[in-house]
Design a protein around this motif. Structure first.
Motif, PDB file in Angstrom:
ATOM      1  N   UNK A 162       0.854  -1.182   0.178  1.00  0.00           N
ATOM      2  CA  UNK A 162      -0.006   0.101   0.073  1.00  0.00           C
ATOM      3  C   UNK A 162       0.916   1.349   0.246  1.00  0.00           C
ATOM      4  N   UNK A 163       0.546   2.500  -0.919  1.00  0.00           N
ATOM      5  CA  UNK A 163       1.794   3.553  -0.589  1.00  0.00           C
ATOM      6  C   UNK A 163       1.349   4.001   0.187  1.00  0.00           C
ATOM      7  N   UNK A 164       0.677   3.653   0.558  1.00  0.00           N
ATOM      8  CA  UNK A 164      -0.069   4.429   2.508  1.00  0.00           C
ATOM      9  C   UNK A 164      -0.316   4.178   3.624  1.00  0.00           C
ATOM     10  N   UNK A 165       0.541   3.956   5.173  1.00  0.00           N
ATOM     11  CA  UNK A 165       0.544   3.071   6.043  1.00  0.00           C
ATOM     12  C   UNK A 165      -1.963   3.705   6.591  1.00  0.00           C
ATOM     13  N   UNK A 166      -2.184   3.326   7.481  1.00  0.00           N
ATOM     14  CA  UNK A 166      -3.518   3.174   8.507  1.00  0.00           C
ATOM     15  C   UNK A 166      -3.118   5.224   8.132  1.00  0.00           C
ATOM     16  N   UNK A 167      -2.112   5.603   8.618  1.00  0.00           N
ATOM     17  CA  UNK A 167      -1.955   6.756   9.054  1.00  0.00           C
ATOM     18  C   UNK A 167      -1.590   7.990   7.720  1.00  0.00           C
ATOM     19  N   UNK A 168      -2.177   7.680   6.687  1.00  0.00           N
ATOM     20  CA  UNK A 168      -1.288   8.354   5.827  1.00  0.00           C
ATOM     21  C   UNK A 168      -0.153   8.683   5.999  1.00  0.00           C
ATOM     22  N   UNK A 169       0.888   7.758   6.273  1.00  0.00           N
ATOM     23  CA  UNK A 169       2.282   8.170   5.775  1.00  0.00           C
ATOM     24  C   UNK A 169       2.758   7.235   4.921  1.00  0.00           C
ATOM     25  N   UNK A 170       3.658   7.957   3.862  1.00  0.00           N
ATOM     26  CA  UNK A 170       4.577   6.391   2.940  1.00  0.00           C
ATOM     27  C   UNK A 170       4.824   5.501   3.604  1.00  0.00           C
ATOM     28  N   UNK A 171       3.876   4.704   2.978  1.00  0.00           N
ATOM     29  CA  UNK A 171       5.237   3.167   3.461  1.00  0.00           C
ATOM     30  C   UNK A 171       6.794   3.329   2.756  1.00  0.00           C
ATOM     31  N   UNK A 172       7.453   2.282   3.574  1.00  0.00           N
ATOM     32  CA  UNK A 172       8.754   1.948   2.832  1.00  0.00           C
ATOM     33  C   UNK A 172       9.474   0.882   3.466  1.00  0.00           C
ATOM     34  N   UNK A 173      10.520   0.220   2.708  1.00  0.00           N
ATOM     35  CA  UNK A 173      11.055  -0.481   3.038  1.00  0.00           C
ATOM     36  C   UNK A 173      12.423  -0.582   3.635  1.00  0.00           C
ATOM     37  N   UNK A 174      12.381  -0.308   5.584  1.00  0.00           N
ATOM     38  CA  UNK A 174      13.873   0.579   5.504  1.00  0.00           C
ATOM     39  C   UNK A 174      14.959  -0.987   6.135  1.00  0.00           C
ATOM     40  N   UNK A 175      15.911  -0.496   5.474  1.00  0.00           N
ATOM     41  CA  UNK A 175      16.500  -1.980   5.483  1.00  0.00           C
ATOM     42  C   UNK A 175      17.935  -1.203   6.230  1.00  0.00           C
ATOM     43  N   UNK A 176      17.137  -0.321   7.007  1.00  0.00           N
ATOM     44  CA  UNK A 176      18.572   0.423   7.691  1.00  0.00           C
ATOM     45  C   UNK A 176      18.824   0.039   9.560  1.00  0.00           C
ATOM     46  N   UNK A 177      19.719  -0.428  10.123  1.00  0.00           N
ATOM     47  CA  UNK A 177      19.905  -0.589  10.604  1.00  0.00           C
ATOM     48  C   UNK A 177      21.086   0.267  11.922  1.00  0.00           C
ATOM     49  N   UNK A 178      20.372   1.388  12.480  1.00  0.00           N
ATOM     50  CA  UNK A 178      21.549   2.457  13.186  1.00  0.00           C
ATOM     51  C   UNK A 178      22.671   2.517  12.192  1.00  0.00           C
ATOM     52  N   UNK A 179      22.462   3.085  11.378  1.00  0.00           N
ATOM     53  CA  UNK A 179      23.035   3.565  10.258  1.00  0.00           C
ATOM     54  C   UNK A 179      24.038   2.116   9.513  1.00  0.00           C
ATOM     55  N   UNK A 180      23.677   1.327   9.679  1.00  0.00           N
ATOM     56  CA  UNK A 180      24.536   0.511   8.686  1.00  0.00           C
ATOM     57  C   UNK A 180      23.289   0.184   7.885  1.00  0.00           C
ATOM     58  N   UNK A 181      23.823  -1.539   7.235  1.00  0.00           N
ATOM     59  CA  UNK A 181      22.845  -2.005   6.909  1.00  0.00           C
ATOM     60  C   UNK A 181      22.195  -3.520   6.744  1.00  0.00           C
ATOM     61  N   UNK A 182      20.522  -3.541   7.615  1.00  0.00           N
ATOM     62  CA  UNK A 182      20.105  -4.782   8.446  1.00  0.00           C
ATOM     63  C   UNK A 182      20.547  -6.241   8.053  1.00  0.00           C
ATOM     64  N   UNK A 183      20.656  -6.166   8.736  1.00  0.00           N
ATOM     65  CA  UNK A 183      20.444  -8.034   7.660  1.00  0.00           C
ATOM     66  C   UNK A 183      19.322  -8.186   7.086  1.00  0.00           C
ATOM     67  N   UNK A 184      19.329  -8.244   6.534  1.00  0.00           N
ATOM     68  CA  UNK A 184      17.701  -8.926   5.414  1.00  0.00           C
ATOM     69  C   UNK A 184      17.683 -10.598   5.507  1.00  0.00           C
TER      70      UNK A 184
END
Lengths: 57, 314
Positions: free
Chosen positions: B37-59
């Protein structure tokens, strides 16, 4: 019949709760009490040490 | 955000430097689509967050399990089965041509996509799910033949990849013919406001999961077992495949106590002490439930979802 027990949950149950939970399902009750007794050895000891009531003469 | 009335902004010129590092390979052909969905229930843009405190998350498996199953439906990534015959038809820009031959570009148009789900992936179950894409605003990521995840990197947010906005989603179904398999055709346009030059991808080399083969999530039916009464120590549920009863619905077998969660009215967890299955697909969740309250049972079974079941405890 397949049954999976959440052993961790038995730490917070009483014997009475276990008996109520599995009333009517003897096989499950037996296994559940085994788990319960392993986790609550004091409870087993208490049960063993209950002295039979004797009538006062 | 790009503005339709301006193809580029004065003062923005920053050159056209095509030289690139040789080690960055072009992406492969489209193998699957992943809708969000482009927006979540609160109306914010959805995204995939692949960061983990400034580094790349373990995917890894857990990362994608969370994204495709655990998070709420308004934020989920819905990965399609394998797609066939993807066709991309970039639409010409809107241009006005004058008698002198001078042309003025009025605006850009998005690319038109057509993809097919075929064979087993074009079941009536898949069709009913695909139809849900016609409700609400959707964006998509591409999964290419290498397992790269391609999306919108225009928001300048580190470690965030956004779904590419879509419009005009059409779903059509065709029955099997003598020379053609049963198929679902999905057509859509990339939103004309989307600047395709902002497309980028999370390379498969950063993931420990192969998105090409990651199973799609299956919707199940979880209902109260007929003819039973729930108590403070037992909740009865039946778990089946999500097709109409008496039309080949099959039981979901072999689940254990880790595959269910129980929640009290105050939002805290209720204890499930054991799960008994007898017969296939019919489960008794023995535990401690509060009298006079509703207990909500959620499925926590990898690769599957089911709408929560509310059990009023007498």
């Amino acid at each position: 019949m397949r049954i999976s027990f959440n052993v961790e949950a038995f730490k917070n149950l009483s014997r009475k709760q276990v008996e109520t939970m599995y009333a009517g399902n003897e096989r499950a009750l037996k296994k559940a009490l085994e788990i319960f007794e392993q986790l609550h050895p004091a409870d087993v000891e208490k049960k063993v040490n209950i002295k039979p009531k004797t009538k006062k003469k | 955000m790009n503005c339709n009335t301006q193809i580029c902004k004065c003062g923005d010129f920053s050159g056209v430097f095509f030289g690139q590092e040789n080690c960055i390979a072009p992406v492969g052909f489209t193998r699957r689509l992943a809708f969000m969905p482009l927006l979540d229930a609160a109306g914010n843009r959805n995204f995939i967050d692949f960061g983990n405190g400034g580094t790349i998350a373990t995917m890894d498996d857990t990362f994608f399990d969370n994204l495709t199953r655990v998070v709420s439906n308004d934020k989920k990534l819905y990965i399609s089965p394998r797609i066939e015959n993807p066709e991309y038809a970039p639409q010409d820009d809107d241009v006005e041509e004058f008698d002198s031959g001078r042309k003025i570009v009025l605006g850009q148009n998005g690319t038109e996509w057509t993809v097919l789900l075929v064979g087993d992936d074009a079941s009536f179950g898949s069709l009913s799910q695909a139809k849900n894409l016609k409700c609400g605003q959707w964006g998509m990521f591409e999964i290419d033949s290498y397992g790269n995840l391609i999306g919108d990197a225009s928001q300048s947010s580190a470690f965030k990849l956004y779904p590419i906005p879509l419009d005009g989603l059409q779903i059509n179904f065709e029955r099997k013919k003598k020379t053609a398999s049963q198929r679902i055709t999905i057509k859509f346009n990339i939103d004309s406001d989307y600047e395709e030059a902002n497309t980028y991808f999370i390379p498969c080399s950063l993931m420990s999961v192969n998105l090409v083969t990651l199973p799609a999530i299956q919707l199940l039916s979880m209902k109260k077992t007929t003819g039973t009464s729930d108590t403070t120590t037992a909740i009865h549920v039946t778990l089946m495949t999500n097709i109409p009863a008496n039309l080949g619905q099959t039981p979901i077998v072999g689940l254990s106590h880790t595959d269910f969660t129980a929640t009290k009215e105050d939002g805290t967890s209720a204890t499930i002490a054991s799960v008994t299955e007898n017969p296939d697909g019919v489960y008794v969740l023995n535990g401690t439930y509060v009298s006079g309250e509703d207990t909500t049972i959620n499925l926590n079974y990898k690769g599957h979802v089911a709408p929560p079941l509310v059990a009023p405890i007498p």
